[in-house]
Design a protein around this motif. Structure first.
Motif, PDB file in Angstrom:
ATOM      1  N   VAL A   6     -19.973  -9.332 -40.329  1.00 20.37           N
ATOM      2  CA  VAL A   6     -19.352 -10.289 -39.411  1.00 20.37           C
ATOM      3  C   VAL A   6     -17.881 -10.421 -39.772  1.00 20.37           C
ATOM      4  O   VAL A   6     -17.535 -10.707 -40.927  1.00 20.37           O
ATOM      5  CB  VAL A   6     -20.052 -11.660 -39.468  1.00 20.37           C
ATOM      6  CG1 VAL A   6     -19.375 -12.644 -38.519  1.00 20.37           C
ATOM      7  CG2 VAL A   6     -21.527 -11.510 -39.120  1.00 20.37           C
ATOM      8  N   VAL A   7     -17.003 -10.212 -38.791  1.00 21.48           N
ATOM      9  CA  VAL A   7     -15.558 -10.324 -38.988  1.00 21.48           C
ATOM     10  C   VAL A   7     -14.966 -11.109 -37.828  1.00 21.48           C
ATOM     11  O   VAL A   7     -15.637 -11.380 -36.822  1.00 21.48           O
ATOM     12  CB  VAL A   7     -14.893  -8.931 -39.075  1.00 21.48           C
ATOM     13  CG1 VAL A   7     -15.395  -8.169 -40.283  1.00 21.48           C
ATOM     14  CG2 VAL A   7     -15.149  -8.130 -37.801  1.00 21.48           C
ATOM     15  N   THR A   8     -13.706 -11.478 -37.961  1.00 21.05           N
ATOM     16  CA  THR A   8     -13.001 -12.193 -36.904  1.00 21.05           C
ATOM     17  C   THR A   8     -11.998 -11.265 -36.229  1.00 21.05           C
ATOM     18  O   THR A   8     -11.573 -10.260 -36.806  1.00 21.05           O
ATOM     19  CB  THR A   8     -12.275 -13.421 -37.470  1.00 21.05           C
ATOM     20  OG1 THR A   8     -11.358 -12.996 -38.487  1.00 21.05           O
ATOM     21  CG2 THR A   8     -13.265 -14.404 -38.064  1.00 21.05           C
ATOM     22  N   CYS A  55     -10.101  -6.408 -34.586  1.00 21.05           N
ATOM     23  CA  CYS A  55     -10.617  -7.147 -35.743  1.00 21.05           C
ATOM     24  C   CYS A  55      -9.969  -6.645 -37.028  1.00 21.05           C
ATOM     25  O   CYS A  55      -9.532  -5.491 -37.108  1.00 21.05           O
ATOM     26  CB  CYS A  55     -12.137  -6.986 -35.855  1.00 21.05           C
ATOM     27  SG  CYS A  55     -13.046  -7.499 -34.385  1.00 21.05           S
ATOM     28  N   ARG A  59     -18.683 -12.770 -29.873  1.00 19.53           N
ATOM     29  CA  ARG A  59     -18.839 -14.174 -29.475  1.00 19.53           C
ATOM     30  C   ARG A  59     -17.454 -14.822 -29.462  1.00 19.53           C
ATOM     31  O   ARG A  59     -16.733 -14.772 -30.462  1.00 19.53           O
ATOM     32  CB  ARG A  59     -19.753 -14.939 -30.439  1.00 19.53           C
ATOM     33  CG  ARG A  59     -21.209 -14.471 -30.395  1.00 19.53           C
ATOM     34  CD  ARG A  59     -22.064 -15.276 -31.368  1.00 19.53           C
ATOM     35  NE  ARG A  59     -23.432 -14.799 -31.411  1.00 19.53           N
ATOM     36  CZ  ARG A  59     -24.403 -15.238 -30.616  1.00 19.53           C
ATOM     37  NH1 ARG A  59     -24.150 -16.200 -29.738  1.00 19.53           N
ATOM     38  NH2 ARG A  59     -25.621 -14.750 -30.727  1.00 19.53           N
ATOM     39  N   ASN A  88     -14.946 -17.925 -29.590  1.00 20.01           N
ATOM     40  CA  ASN A  88     -14.968 -19.269 -30.167  1.00 20.01           C
ATOM     41  C   ASN A  88     -15.088 -20.336 -29.086  1.00 20.01           C
ATOM     42  O   ASN A  88     -15.662 -21.402 -29.316  1.00 20.01           O
ATOM     43  CB  ASN A  88     -13.713 -19.502 -31.000  1.00 20.01           C
ATOM     44  CG  ASN A  88     -13.704 -18.683 -32.272  1.00 20.01           C
ATOM     45  OD1 ASN A  88     -14.590 -17.859 -32.495  1.00 20.01           O
ATOM     46  ND2 ASN A  88     -12.710 -18.887 -33.112  1.00 20.01           N
ATOM     47  N   PRO A 116     -19.379 -20.022 -27.654  1.00 16.52           N
ATOM     48  CA  PRO A 116     -20.200 -19.461 -28.746  1.00 16.52           C
ATOM     49  C   PRO A 116     -21.611 -19.082 -28.321  1.00 16.52           C
ATOM     50  O   PRO A 116     -22.273 -18.317 -29.017  1.00 16.52           O
ATOM     51  CB  PRO A 116     -20.209 -20.587 -29.781  1.00 16.52           C
ATOM     52  CG  PRO A 116     -19.946 -21.844 -28.999  1.00 16.52           C
ATOM     53  CD  PRO A 116     -19.050 -21.438 -27.871  1.00 16.52           C
ATOM     54  N   THR A 125     -15.556 -13.720 -32.823  1.00 16.00           N
ATOM     55  CA  THR A 125     -16.321 -13.273 -33.989  1.00 16.00           C
ATOM     56  C   THR A 125     -17.096 -12.035 -33.588  1.00 16.00           C
ATOM     57  O   THR A 125     -17.799 -12.043 -32.576  1.00 16.00           O
ATOM     58  CB  THR A 125     -17.286 -14.365 -34.479  1.00 16.00           C
ATOM     59  OG1 THR A 125     -16.539 -15.534 -34.827  1.00 16.00           O
ATOM     60  CG2 THR A 125     -18.064 -13.892 -35.689  1.00 16.00           C
ATOM     61  N   LYS A 135     -19.818  -9.005 -34.703  1.00 19.67           N
ATOM     62  CA  LYS A 135     -20.885  -8.635 -35.629  1.00 19.67           C
ATOM     63  C   LYS A 135     -21.225  -7.160 -35.430  1.00 19.67           C
ATOM     64  O   LYS A 135     -21.577  -6.729 -34.332  1.00 19.67           O
ATOM     65  CB  LYS A 135     -22.127  -9.499 -35.396  1.00 19.67           C
ATOM     66  CG  LYS A 135     -23.302  -9.153 -36.317  1.00 19.67           C
ATOM     67  CD  LYS A 135     -24.552  -9.927 -35.936  1.00 19.67           C
ATOM     68  CE  LYS A 135     -24.371 -11.400 -36.183  1.00 19.67           C
ATOM     69  NZ  LYS A 135     -25.653 -12.133 -35.926  1.00 19.67           N
TER      70      LYS A 135
END
Length: 376
Positions: free
Chosen positions: A71-73, A233, A252, A254, A257, A298, A300
């Motif tokens: 999982v990263v932003t 990302c 997803r 923010n 969500p 986000t 994944k």
């Protein structure tokens, strides 16, 4: 004789009281239920022995297949290949602006109007070319008539024909120039109307009212087709082996969500940020209309190959001193406390075990109950 009677009476009372006391103790023992488990600590502090191990329900660790997750932003960015500049082919001054930064425009929509000397000069050149072509056509007709009556040589006739052909080429060239500027050659006009080349959102604006515009210079606008966007990302260098070209990703926002979008990795940067030691990973995502440029997301990533993991009931894990423990049943009906590394929470009250426990091992289903017994 009297003393003997008193002695017999006293003995009888003692026996009666003793029998009554025994009956009361038996009644209290019967009402108290089974005796509590007696805990004995072994020399090995991690091994626990209880008198009645059958009182503690056991559960078996099971195996399940799962793909690794990362999982990263990231942030939503426009697809550069879908960015189209709005180009002005004429130099001049802006006299009207019909769109602004952030507006959604349709293909062919008027964006701005420019008053340009290029258009005036184009009309002048076009009219001159038409006049020259008219003269050349008349001279060709006269030369043909003279040649028919033998008053003109073949060479002079060919010169007249060449002049006529060149005049037609000049007319076509000047006409095409006006068409490129967006003007009708038959309707003289001193302004140039610039229209949107595609449908999309204006993501860059470089002009204002009364500003100057240069032909093929800085673009007045940039229109982006946001039906397909990029999610860029930052992935730490230690996690780069977990991301591969073509991997699917769950996105997803923010802001939303509860909604999941899907994309595919299309590029992994070959250059790391020297400050934060991350690489840019680009994901191409179809935009249903909710994604806006600059939104935080986000992402994944899921691996392409499933790995086998262990799962146990979540109640079997004892959280103590920032560590996770389980009680494993031994063949001699004892329990050994073992440290594990737990993973993600699974459905139906299950917990993933990353390491420390193998599938098939028997453990206490509720570790807290045994721990309370030990403390007592």
């Amino acid at each position: 004789m009297t003393c003997a009677k008193y002695l017999v009476f006293a003995l009888t009372c003692c026996v009666a009281l003793g029998l009554a006391g025994c009956g009361q103790e038996k009644g209290n023992a019967a009402s108290a239920g089974p005796p509590p488990a007696q805990v004995e600590q072994e020399q090995d502090g991690s091994v626990i022995q209880v008198d009645h191990p059958e009182q503690f329900q056991l559960a078996a660790a099971t195996a399940y297949a799962a793909t690794p997750e990362l999982v990263v932003t990231g942030v939503v960015s426009p697809d550069i290949s879908r960015n189209v500049p709005v180009v002005s082919l004429a130099s001049g001054r802006v006299v009207d602006i019909r769109a602004r930064l952030g507006d959604t425009v349709q293909k062919g929509q008027l964006l701005l109007t420019v008053r340009s000397d290029d258009v005036s000069g184009g009309y002048s050149d076009y009219r001159k070319a038409v006049a020259d072509e008219t003269l050349a056509s008349a001279q060709l007709d006269r030369a043909r008539d003279l040649y028919t009556h033998g008053a003109l040589s073949v060479n002079d006739l060919q010169i007249a024909q060449d002049a006529e052909e060149k005049a037609k080429v000049d007319v076509e060239t000047k006409k095409e120039h006006l068409n490129l500027l967006g003007n009708d050659p038959d309707k003289p006009n001193g302004v140039v109307e610039i229209h949107a080349p595609i449908s999309g959102v204006i993501t860059d604006q470089q002009v204002t009212n009364a500003a100057g515009v240069q032909a093929l210079g800085p673009n007045p606008f940039t229109i982006s087709d946001l039906s397909q966007v990029w999610v860029v990302c930052d992935v730490h260098e230690n996690n780069l082996p977990d991301v591969r070209m073509g991997d699917l990703a769950e996105i997803r926002l923010n802001a939303y969500p509860d909604q999941v979008f899907h994309g595919r990795v299309s590029n992994i940067s070959s250059i790391l940020d020297p400050n934060i030691r991350t690489a840019k990973v680009r994901i191409e995502v179809r935009n249903p209309g909710l994604m806006r440029v600059g939104m935080f997301v986000t992402a994944k990533f899921r691996g392409q190959k499933a790995d086998m993991h262990t799962e146990i009931p979540a109640t079997a894990i004892l959280h103590l001193h920032d560590r996770d423990w389980v009680f494993v049943a031994t063949p001699d009906k004892k329990f050994k406390r073992m440290e594990i590394k737990s993973g993600i929470t699974l459905p139906s009250g299950m917990q993933e075990v990353v390491s420390g426990l193998a599938p098939g091992e028997k453990i206490i289903q509720n570790a807290l109950v045994l721990e309370n017994s030990v403390e007592q």
